[in-house]
Design a protein around this motif. Sequence first.
Motif, PDB file in Angstrom:
ATOM      1  N   ALA A   1     -60.212 -50.976  35.767  1.00 50.30           N
ATOM      2  CA  ALA A   1     -61.304 -51.229  36.695  1.00 50.30           C
ATOM      3  C   ALA A   1     -60.919 -50.721  38.071  1.00 50.30           C
ATOM      4  CB  ALA A   1     -61.622 -52.722  36.756  1.00 50.30           C
ATOM      5  N   ALA A   2     -61.911 -50.254  38.832  1.00 51.85           N
ATOM      6  CA  ALA A   2     -61.659 -49.731  40.168  1.00 51.85           C
ATOM      7  C   ALA A   2     -61.453 -50.839  41.187  1.00 51.85           C
ATOM      8  CB  ALA A   2     -62.822 -48.838  40.598  1.00 51.85           C
ATOM      9  N   ASP A   3     -61.923 -52.047  40.898  1.00 50.29           N
ATOM     10  CA  ASP A   3     -61.829 -53.169  41.831  1.00 50.29           C
ATOM     11  C   ASP A   3     -60.919 -54.237  41.235  1.00 50.29           C
ATOM     12  OD1 ASP A   3     -62.170 -55.316  43.538  1.00 50.29           O
ATOM     13  OD2 ASP A   3     -64.320 -55.027  43.756  1.00 50.29           O
ATOM     14  N   TRP A   4     -59.858 -54.588  41.954  1.00 51.94           N
ATOM     15  CA  TRP A   4     -58.900 -55.574  41.438  1.00 51.94           C
ATOM     16  C   TRP A   4     -59.532 -56.940  41.218  1.00 51.94           C
ATOM     17  CZ3 TRP A   4     -58.216 -59.895  44.393  1.00 51.94           C
ATOM     18  CH2 TRP A   4     -58.502 -59.809  45.760  1.00 51.94           C
ATOM     19  N   ARG A   5     -60.598 -57.239  41.936  1.00 53.83           N
ATOM     20  CA  ARG A   5     -61.248 -58.544  41.791  1.00 53.83           C
ATOM     21  C   ARG A   5     -61.801 -58.744  40.383  1.00 53.83           C
ATOM     22  NH1 ARG A   5     -62.080 -56.199  46.485  1.00 53.83           N
ATOM     23  NH2 ARG A   5     -61.589 -57.308  48.410  1.00 53.83           N
ATOM     24  N   HIS A   6     -62.168 -57.647  39.745  1.00 54.63           N
ATOM     25  CA  HIS A   6     -62.678 -57.744  38.374  1.00 54.63           C
ATOM     26  C   HIS A   6     -61.591 -58.262  37.441  1.00 54.63           C
ATOM     27  CE1 HIS A   6     -64.732 -56.683  34.641  1.00 54.63           C
ATOM     28  NE2 HIS A   6     -63.632 -56.057  34.276  1.00 54.63           N
TER      29      HIS A   6
ATOM     30  N   THR B   1     -48.836 -53.619  44.365  1.00 56.14           N
ATOM     31  CA  THR B   1     -49.533 -52.834  45.372  1.00 56.14           C
ATOM     32  C   THR B   1     -48.659 -52.615  46.600  1.00 56.14           C
ATOM     33  OG1 THR B   1     -50.399 -54.756  46.535  1.00 56.14           O
ATOM     34  CG2 THR B   1     -51.667 -53.981  44.646  1.00 56.14           C
TER      35      THR B   1
ATOM     36  N   TYR C   1     -51.479 -55.498  50.773  1.00 57.32           N
ATOM     37  CA  TYR C   1     -52.505 -56.072  49.896  1.00 57.32           C
ATOM     38  C   TYR C   1     -52.021 -57.282  49.096  1.00 57.32           C
ATOM     39  CZ  TYR C   1     -54.605 -51.427  50.640  1.00 57.32           C
ATOM     40  OH  TYR C   1     -55.109 -50.286  51.192  1.00 57.32           O
TER      41      TYR C   1
ATOM     42  N   SER D   1     -55.642 -50.185  44.734  1.00 57.75           N
ATOM     43  CA  SER D   1     -56.910 -50.915  44.685  1.00 57.75           C
ATOM     44  C   SER D   1     -57.475 -50.995  43.284  1.00 57.75           C
ATOM     45  CB  SER D   1     -57.927 -50.228  45.599  1.00 57.75           C
ATOM     46  OG  SER D   1     -58.142 -48.890  45.180  1.00 57.75           O
ATOM     47  N   THR D   2     -56.737 -50.542  42.277  1.00 65.35           N
ATOM     48  CA  THR D   2     -57.220 -50.546  40.907  1.00 65.35           C
ATOM     49  C   THR D   2     -56.481 -51.586  40.087  1.00 65.35           C
ATOM     50  OG1 THR D   2     -55.630 -48.874  40.194  1.00 65.35           O
ATOM     51  CG2 THR D   2     -57.741 -48.085  41.060  1.00 65.35           C
ATOM     52  N   SER D   3     -57.030 -51.891  38.908  1.00 67.73           N
ATOM     53  CA  SER D   3     -56.367 -52.824  38.005  1.00 67.73           C
ATOM     54  C   SER D   3     -56.407 -52.270  36.598  1.00 67.73           C
ATOM     55  CB  SER D   3     -57.038 -54.198  38.043  1.00 67.73           C
ATOM     56  OG  SER D   3     -58.363 -54.123  37.571  1.00 67.73           O
TER      57      SER D   3
END
Length: 266
Positions: A23-28, A42, A46, A8-10
């Motif tokens: 970042a902790a959120d891949w959407r970022h 992943t 996912y 779930s990280t990027s």
Amino acid sequence: TVVSMVASTSAVSDVDGQIPKAAADWRHGVRRPDIDVVLVCTPVRYRSEISIAAREAGKHVFCDLPMADDVDAAKKMAETAERCRVVLACGSPDRHRRSIQLMKRWIDEGAIGDPMLLRSRLGREAWNAASGQSPVEQLAELESRGADLARWFLGDFEEVIGLDGPPPQHTAVAILKGPGGRVALVESCLRETGGEFSIEVFGRDGYAYAVGMEEDRGGERAVLGRRDPTAPFRETVVEFTGENTSRRDDWVRFAEAVRTARPLYG
């Protein structure tokens, strides 16, 4: 600039591989305007969501095999890539192994006649819980690699039969049937001692196979045997040592597709 998705990280890196931000959120990472390429590494469950979001944001995507956990999601991924005019590639480093490439050349040159049967065996030493993937997801990765090689050597298939073994063996077998009686047997196991790979192709006039160790644990070899009733039996054996560059070569293939704006789906 490349963003790599793991769980779930990027993590964002430049062309030299430095990682200045995470970042902790891949959407970022997907939404960042300075990102050109998204690597989706992943667990299987996912991959389709991240890949589709990345392409809708105008990013090229390099995704591990299998690209999704169901057919409809995989089709949507391909359709999104075409609509957004970006490159989608599924990693297939096995095609870049030196032993397997030599096998392919032998077969394409007609050394074994019409190829009719393929048997592949891919294994990992054990299920790796730290990877975040279930045993089923890890078997799906191994089976999809074998199926990719089967299609590369024998062409498309019309029927697939899948079988799996109960824990703790964590085994799976797929039987793929194609036109003209062509058959592929794809075996995977998470308890395979040493993580060996092998792929064999049998034709009307001979056979060819490649065998070695997963990752960079040792050398590999390609073997060619021809049926010749007029001469003593003999095999051609080619040994490969040194660094295994198959993953790097797979990335180079993808990077070239991005540079040339050439569609690439696997």
